[in-house]
Design a protein around this motif. Structure first.
Motif, mmCIF file in Angstrom:
data_model
loop_
_atom_site.group_PDB
_atom_site.id
_atom_site.type_symbol
_atom_site.label_atom_id
_atom_site.label_comp_id
_atom_site.label_asym_id
_atom_site.label_seq_id
_atom_site.Cartn_x
_atom_site.Cartn_y
_atom_site.Cartn_z
ATOM 1 N N VAL A 154 59.071 26.165 64.831
ATOM 2 C CA VAL A 154 58.421 26.591 66.040
ATOM 3 C C VAL A 154 56.906 26.227 66.110
ATOM 4 N N ALA A 155 56.657 25.806 67.257
ATOM 5 C CA ALA A 155 55.342 25.242 67.518
ATOM 6 C C ALA A 155 54.230 26.487 67.491
ATOM 7 N N LYS A 156 53.135 26.262 66.621
ATOM 8 C CA LYS A 156 52.325 27.134 66.384
ATOM 9 C C LYS A 156 50.963 26.759 66.885
ATOM 10 N N GLU A 157 50.219 27.553 67.421
ATOM 11 C CA GLU A 157 48.856 27.191 67.922
ATOM 12 C C GLU A 157 47.772 27.348 66.942
ATOM 13 N N VAL A 158 46.889 26.417 66.768
ATOM 14 C CA VAL A 158 45.854 26.807 65.969
ATOM 15 C C VAL A 158 44.943 27.657 66.188
ATOM 16 N N THR A 159 44.503 28.487 65.545
ATOM 17 C CA THR A 159 43.452 29.662 66.154
ATOM 18 C C THR A 159 42.060 29.331 65.757
ATOM 19 N N ALA A 160 41.045 29.787 66.292
ATOM 20 C CA ALA A 160 39.687 29.453 66.071
ATOM 21 C C ALA A 160 39.350 29.607 64.636
ATOM 22 N N GLU A 161 39.784 30.893 63.877
ATOM 23 C CA GLU A 161 39.692 30.837 62.422
ATOM 24 C C GLU A 161 40.279 30.060 61.768
ATOM 25 N N GLU A 162 41.398 29.335 62.199
ATOM 26 C CA GLU A 162 42.005 28.347 61.330
ATOM 27 C C GLU A 162 41.269 26.879 61.262
ATOM 28 N N LEU A 163 40.819 26.762 62.587
ATOM 29 C CA LEU A 163 39.854 25.700 62.701
ATOM 30 C C LEU A 163 38.843 25.613 62.020
ATOM 31 N N LYS A 164 37.954 26.775 62.056
ATOM 32 C CA LYS A 164 36.759 26.821 61.124
ATOM 33 C C LYS A 164 37.147 26.705 59.753
ATOM 34 N N ARG A 165 38.323 27.221 59.022
ATOM 35 C CA ARG A 165 38.428 27.008 57.912
ATOM 36 C C ARG A 165 38.997 25.507 57.532
ATOM 37 N N PHE A 166 39.462 24.879 58.581
ATOM 38 C CA PHE A 166 39.852 23.196 58.387
ATOM 39 C C PHE A 166 38.469 22.502 58.245
ATOM 40 N N GLU A 167 37.669 23.047 59.023
ATOM 41 C CA GLU A 167 36.082 22.147 58.908
ATOM 42 C C GLU A 167 35.368 22.512 57.626
ATOM 43 N N GLU A 168 35.689 24.109 57.068
ATOM 44 C CA GLU A 168 35.002 24.441 55.775
ATOM 45 C C GLU A 168 35.652 23.444 54.631
ATOM 46 N N ILE A 169 37.172 23.278 54.652
ATOM 47 C CA ILE A 169 37.916 22.543 53.705
ATOM 48 C C ILE A 169 37.388 20.741 53.824
ATOM 49 N N ASP A 170 37.440 20.531 54.975
ATOM 50 C CA ASP A 170 36.867 19.089 55.153
ATOM 51 C C ASP A 170 35.614 18.617 54.636
ATOM 52 N N ALA A 171 34.541 19.798 55.002
ATOM 53 C CA ALA A 171 33.211 19.543 54.287
ATOM 54 C C ALA A 171 33.234 19.652 52.881
ATOM 55 N N ARG A 172 33.864 20.311 52.458
ATOM 56 C CA ARG A 172 34.027 20.410 50.792
ATOM 57 C C ARG A 172 34.716 19.468 50.216
ATOM 58 N N VAL A 173 35.743 18.733 50.778
ATOM 59 C CA VAL A 173 36.298 17.569 50.085
ATOM 60 C C VAL A 173 35.355 16.366 50.328
ATOM 61 N N LYS A 174 34.545 16.198 51.464
ATOM 62 C CA LYS A 174 33.361 15.299 51.419
ATOM 63 C C LYS A 174 32.405 15.441 50.462
ATOM 64 N N GLU A 175 32.201 16.442 50.146
ATOM 65 C CA GLU A 175 30.994 16.990 49.107
ATOM 66 C C GLU A 175 31.471 16.430 47.753
ATOM 67 N N ILE A 176 32.806 16.640 47.418
ATOM 68 C CA ILE A 176 33.385 16.473 46.345
ATOM 69 C C ILE A 176 33.670 14.598 45.836
ATOM 70 N N LYS A 177 33.851 14.167 47.245
ATOM 71 C CA LYS A 177 33.942 12.691 47.214
ATOM 72 C C LYS A 177 32.492 12.122 47.047
#
Length: 107
Positions: free
Chosen positions: A33-56
């Motif tokens: 079932v299609a699920k919309e991304v909330t603002a909190e989830e979007l913020k968490r995705f950005e945090e994950i992305d930033a951390r992955v870039k740091e590690i790289k």
């Protein structure tokens, strides 16, 4: 006689693939079932992305073996978290074949 047998064989194969794709599509359509991304989830995705870039950008030659192992574990956890909450579109192989055949026939 060979042409008739080959034609019948191809017809049976196409029908089999089509039925398999249609049954697989019904099962996955009801489960996902299609699920919309909330603002909190979007913020968490950005945090994950930033951390992955740091590690790289890190220099792993300076780190000890234990530290590299911890970073690898952290990356696996971040990847698992991102996959669990992410949405995706999945197309079965049978459905893909049917789509390609229809495109070839129509074009």
């Amino acid at each position: 006689m060979k042409k008739v047998i080959n034609t019948l064989f191809m017809a049976v194969m196409l029908i089999g693939i089509t039925l398999t794709a249609s049954f697989a599509g019904k099962e996955t359509a009801t489960k996902n079932v299609a699920k919309e991304v909330t603002a909190e989830e979007l913020k968490r995705f950005e945090e994950i992305d930033a951390r992955v870039k740091e590690i790289k950008e890190m220099d792993f030659k300076e780190l000890s073996r234990v530290e590299r192992k911890e970073i690898r574990k952290e990356l696996k956890e971040l990847n698992k978290e991102a996959k669990e909450s992410g949405n995706g579109l999945y197309i079965s192989t049978g459905a893909l074949i049917v789509i390609l055949i229809l495109l070839i026939i129509l074009l």
